[in-house]
Structures are given as structure tokens and as C-alpha cells.
Design a protein around this motif. Structure first.
Motif, mmCIF file in Angstrom:
data_model
loop_
_atom_site.group_PDB
_atom_site.id
_atom_site.type_symbol
_atom_site.label_atom_id
_atom_site.label_comp_id
_atom_site.label_asym_id
_atom_site.label_seq_id
_atom_site.Cartn_x
_atom_site.Cartn_y
_atom_site.Cartn_z
ATOM 1 N N LYS A 189 0.511 -1.169 0.103
ATOM 2 C CA LYS A 189 0.202 0.138 -0.450
ATOM 3 C C LYS A 189 0.786 1.625 0.072
ATOM 4 N N ASN A 190 0.343 1.938 -0.368
ATOM 5 C CA ASN A 190 1.473 3.432 -0.802
ATOM 6 C C ASN A 190 0.634 4.909 -0.416
ATOM 7 N N GLN A 191 0.915 5.041 1.410
ATOM 8 C CA GLN A 191 0.816 6.622 1.429
ATOM 9 C C GLN A 191 1.794 7.261 1.380
ATOM 10 N N ALA A 192 0.897 8.816 1.682
ATOM 11 C CA ALA A 192 1.641 10.144 1.673
ATOM 12 C C ALA A 192 1.575 10.543 3.621
ATOM 13 N N GLU A 193 2.414 11.004 3.969
ATOM 14 C CA GLU A 193 2.617 11.646 5.218
ATOM 15 C C GLU A 193 3.326 11.993 5.315
ATOM 16 N N CYS A 194 2.861 13.935 5.704
ATOM 17 C CA CYS A 194 3.461 14.622 6.219
ATOM 18 C C CYS A 194 4.459 14.909 7.039
ATOM 19 N N GLU A 195 5.319 15.256 7.153
ATOM 20 C CA GLU A 195 6.850 15.468 7.587
ATOM 21 C C GLU A 195 6.200 16.624 9.368
ATOM 22 N N LYS A 196 5.716 17.491 8.786
ATOM 23 C CA LYS A 196 5.527 18.196 10.244
ATOM 24 C C LYS A 196 4.579 17.938 10.641
ATOM 25 N N CYS A 197 3.647 17.791 10.542
ATOM 26 C CA CYS A 197 2.170 17.529 11.467
ATOM 27 C C CYS A 197 1.451 15.819 11.365
ATOM 28 N N LYS A 198 1.704 14.683 10.334
ATOM 29 C CA LYS A 198 1.789 13.540 10.841
ATOM 30 C C LYS A 198 0.808 13.004 9.958
ATOM 31 N N ARG A 199 -0.071 14.111 9.264
ATOM 32 C CA ARG A 199 -0.964 13.760 8.847
ATOM 33 C C ARG A 199 -0.642 11.977 7.497
#
Length: 56
Positions: free
Chosen positions: A37-47
Motif C-alpha cells: 500500500k502507498n501512503q502519503a505522510e506529512c513530515e511536520k504534522c504526521k497527517r
């Protein structure tokens, strides 16, 4: 005379995605239940979202 392939002649530019909080979005690959599974994650807020375009 050998020619370069069509794909090698195009310039490849990486696109950076930004979150609304100002952090950079990175793609991650997870292996769950025998599937990748591919997921996109924000480095700052971990969304975490499915695609980088979902952060808008």
C-alpha cells in the motif's frame, strides 16, 4: 549511429507536494496482509492520506 531513446531525452523533474501546515509530503510504501500500500505522510504534522493531492 546509435540514438538515445525517447524516454532518456525527456527531462524528469520531481514534484514536491506541500501540506496545508507547511510541511513536505513524502510517499511511503507499507506491506500489509500480503499487499503493498502507498501512503502519503506529512513530515511536520504526521497527517496520512492515500495520495499527495488529498492534502489540499
Amino acid at each position: 549511429m546509435a540514438q538515445a531513446s525517447k524516454n532518456s531525452r525527456t527531462s524528469s523533474a520531481t514534484q514536491k507536494f506541500m501540506c496545508s501546515c507547511g510541511g513536505e509530503v513524502k510517499m511511503k510504501m507499507l506491506f500489509e496482509n500480503g499487499k503493498v500500500k502507498n501512503q502519503a505522510e506529512c513530515e511536520k504534522c504526521k497527517r496520512v492520506e492515500r495520495r499527495p493531492s488529498d492534502f489540499k
